[in-house]
Design a protein around this motif. Structure first.
Motif, mmCIF file in Angstrom:
data_model
loop_
_atom_site.group_PDB
_atom_site.id
_atom_site.type_symbol
_atom_site.label_atom_id
_atom_site.label_comp_id
_atom_site.label_asym_id
_atom_site.label_seq_id
_atom_site.Cartn_x
_atom_site.Cartn_y
_atom_site.Cartn_z
ATOM 1 N N ASN A 299 0.828 -1.212 0.000
ATOM 2 C CA ASN A 299 0.000 0.000 0.000
ATOM 3 C C ASN A 299 0.859 1.256 0.000
ATOM 4 O O ASN A 299 0.503 2.267 -0.614
ATOM 5 N N ALA A 300 2.009 1.200 0.704
ATOM 6 C CA ALA A 300 2.941 2.336 0.697
ATOM 7 C C ALA A 300 3.470 2.564 -0.712
ATOM 8 O O ALA A 300 3.581 3.710 -1.170
ATOM 9 N N ALA A 301 3.791 1.467 -1.407
ATOM 10 C CA ALA A 301 4.271 1.589 -2.786
ATOM 11 C C ALA A 301 3.190 2.193 -3.679
ATOM 12 O O ALA A 301 3.470 3.088 -4.496
ATOM 13 N N ARG A 302 1.952 1.748 -3.521
ATOM 14 C CA ARG A 302 0.844 2.286 -4.318
ATOM 15 C C ARG A 302 0.639 3.773 -4.063
ATOM 16 O O ARG A 302 0.223 4.518 -4.945
ATOM 17 N N SER A 303 0.936 4.190 -2.833
ATOM 18 C CA SER A 303 0.759 5.603 -2.459
ATOM 19 C C SER A 303 1.952 6.461 -2.859
ATOM 20 O O SER A 303 1.970 7.662 -2.587
ATOM 21 N N GLY A 304 2.960 5.835 -3.468
ATOM 22 C CA GLY A 304 4.105 6.597 -3.962
ATOM 23 C C GLY A 304 5.234 6.775 -2.972
ATOM 24 O O GLY A 304 6.112 7.632 -3.182
ATOM 25 N N ASP A 305 5.251 5.981 -1.895
ATOM 26 C CA ASP A 305 6.354 6.084 -0.938
ATOM 27 C C ASP A 305 7.673 5.792 -1.656
ATOM 28 O O ASP A 305 7.842 4.705 -2.228
ATOM 29 N N PRO A 306 8.644 6.735 -1.632
ATOM 30 C CA PRO A 306 9.885 6.567 -2.411
ATOM 31 C C PRO A 306 10.662 5.300 -2.066
ATOM 32 O O PRO A 306 11.173 4.620 -2.962
ATOM 33 N N LEU A 307 10.763 4.963 -0.774
ATOM 34 C CA LEU A 307 11.523 3.785 -0.385
ATOM 35 C C LEU A 307 10.850 2.511 -0.891
ATOM 36 O O LEU A 307 11.501 1.635 -1.481
#
Length: 395
Positions: A299-307
């Motif tokens: 979900n963090a990746a989907r939200s654009g979290d850089p890491l």
């Protein structure tokens, strides 16, 4: 073959076609089964009398007189238990014949290991779920279970997880404990089956389905059917030696694709980088709990979290490199990215396409389409339900 057996096989075939295609006319059923229209009409009439099938208005016009359409009766009170197992979590749901949810899905954290109590814990969870549903065992057509590991579906054995004493048939053991027919298969094979019947691969002949999750699996559809290989274990994509690291894989070998692309490895890398000072939207949960879930990372990746995006992109590039090899060998019409990792969606596509551009012969790559599954996290449960429909008896 006796007349009675032929009738039973046609009856079963018709129910499966309704299950996969929803509403169908008698003419369509005749073409799909390669049986005469009078024979199909008579068998459908019997299914209506049994309560399995309902009339559903008029079929779409094909230029002549519109015939009647039919579909399965969702109120028949016949149900399917579908179970999706991964290395960390087991999920179960009960569907009716239209794949509507009859009992809300439940998850149980169940880490797969060699502990003798694993099968007992697994069985008790399923028993309790079915009991609380209020559905009689006699109304359940069967239970389909997708699980990771070297699974021989025909023999009902998982050589990696859920090992029984003496290597006995796991499906038979579970069936005896639960009191209903049980069918097991490899998770990636069932995900491919779901994509073939309900997803992006529907009506296609040659499709590869990459299962992105705790491992990196592969299901292969060849000439419209699930391809298992000589002894039933085809598709071990995650053990292609593409990693440049010296890490030992769960299979005991070094260099497997899995050691750099499994969700478990990505979580460990994310935690390590946050421990070293990397900023991320995942920090708050990680520092508070000391752990990180796969869903939180995706979900963090989907939200654009850089890491999260950076880590996932590195893994996706290696998966794309492996897919280039598959394209060269199999020349598929379509490759579908499915499984729980597919919820990351388009983030996977750019690095995968970059790898294919770099490692695949262009004119060959152009003939293969790549899509992200629309079934995603539901694909294994749908595949498990399909496993029941393919193997059960409709009494």
């Amino acid at each position: 073959m006796t007349v009675i057996k032929k009738h039973h096989l046609l009856r079963k075939d018709l129910i499966k076609h309704f299950y996969y295609n929803k509403s169908l006319s008698l003419t369509e059923l005749s073409k799909l089964t390669h049986k005469s229209l009078p024979l199909v009409t008579n068998t459908v009439s019997n299914l209506i009398d049994e309560g399995y099938v309902l009339e559903h208005g008029l079929a779409p016009s094909t230029g002549g007189r519109r015939g009647l359409a039919f579909l399965l009766n969702g109120q028949k009170q016949r149900y399917i238990v579908a179970v999706a197992v991964d290395q960390m979590v087991t999920q179960v749901v009960i569907y009716d014949l239209l794949n509507n949810i009859k009992m809300e899905p439940e998850k149980k954290e169940l880490v797969l290991s060699d502990t003798p109590s694993l099968i007992d814990t697994f069985t008790e969870f399923l028993k309790d779920y079915i009991s609380r549903s209020g559905i009689s065992i006699h109304q359940i057509l069967g239970m389909g279970i997708g699980m990771p590991g070297f699974v021989n579906a025909e023999q009902g054995v998982n050589h990696t997880f859920f090992k029984t004493k003496g290597g006995e048939n796991l499906a038979k053991h579970l069936s005896e404990q639960l009191g209903l027919p049980v069918f097991i298969d490899n998770d990636s094979s069932l995900i491919a089956l779901a994509e073939l019947k309900f997803g992006a691969g529907k009506n296609l002949k040659d499709v590869l389905v990459v299962n992105v999750g705790w491992g990196t699996g592969l299901g292969m559809i060849v000439n419209g059917s699930l391809f298992r290989g000589h002894s039933g274990y085809a598709g071990e994509f995650s053990h292609i030696p593409l990693s440049q690291s010296n890490k030992i894989c769960s299979c005991g070998k070094r260099g497997c694709l899995e050691v750099d692309t499994s969700l478990l490895v990505l979580l460990e890398r994310a935690k390590s980088e946050m421990d070293s000072g990397a900023s991320s939207s995942m920090e708050q949960v990680y520092k508070k709990t000391g752990t990180l879930s796969g869903d939180h990372f995706l979900n963090a990746a989907r939200s654009g979290d850089p890491l999260a995006v950076s880590i996932l992109s590195d893994a996706a590039f290696l998966i794309g490199k492996g897919m280039s090899t598959l394209i060269h060998i199999m020349n598929p019409k379509l490759i579908v990215l499915s499984g729980r990792g597919a919820i990351a969606g388009k983030i996977l596509m750019a690095p995968i396409q970059q790898a294919i551009n770099e490692f695949c012969i262009p004119w060959l790559a152009e003939q293969t389409e790549i899509q992200v599954s629309t079934l995603a996290s539901d694909s294994e449960l749908l595949g498990a339900a399909t496993l029941v429909m393919e193997n059960c008896n409709f009494n």
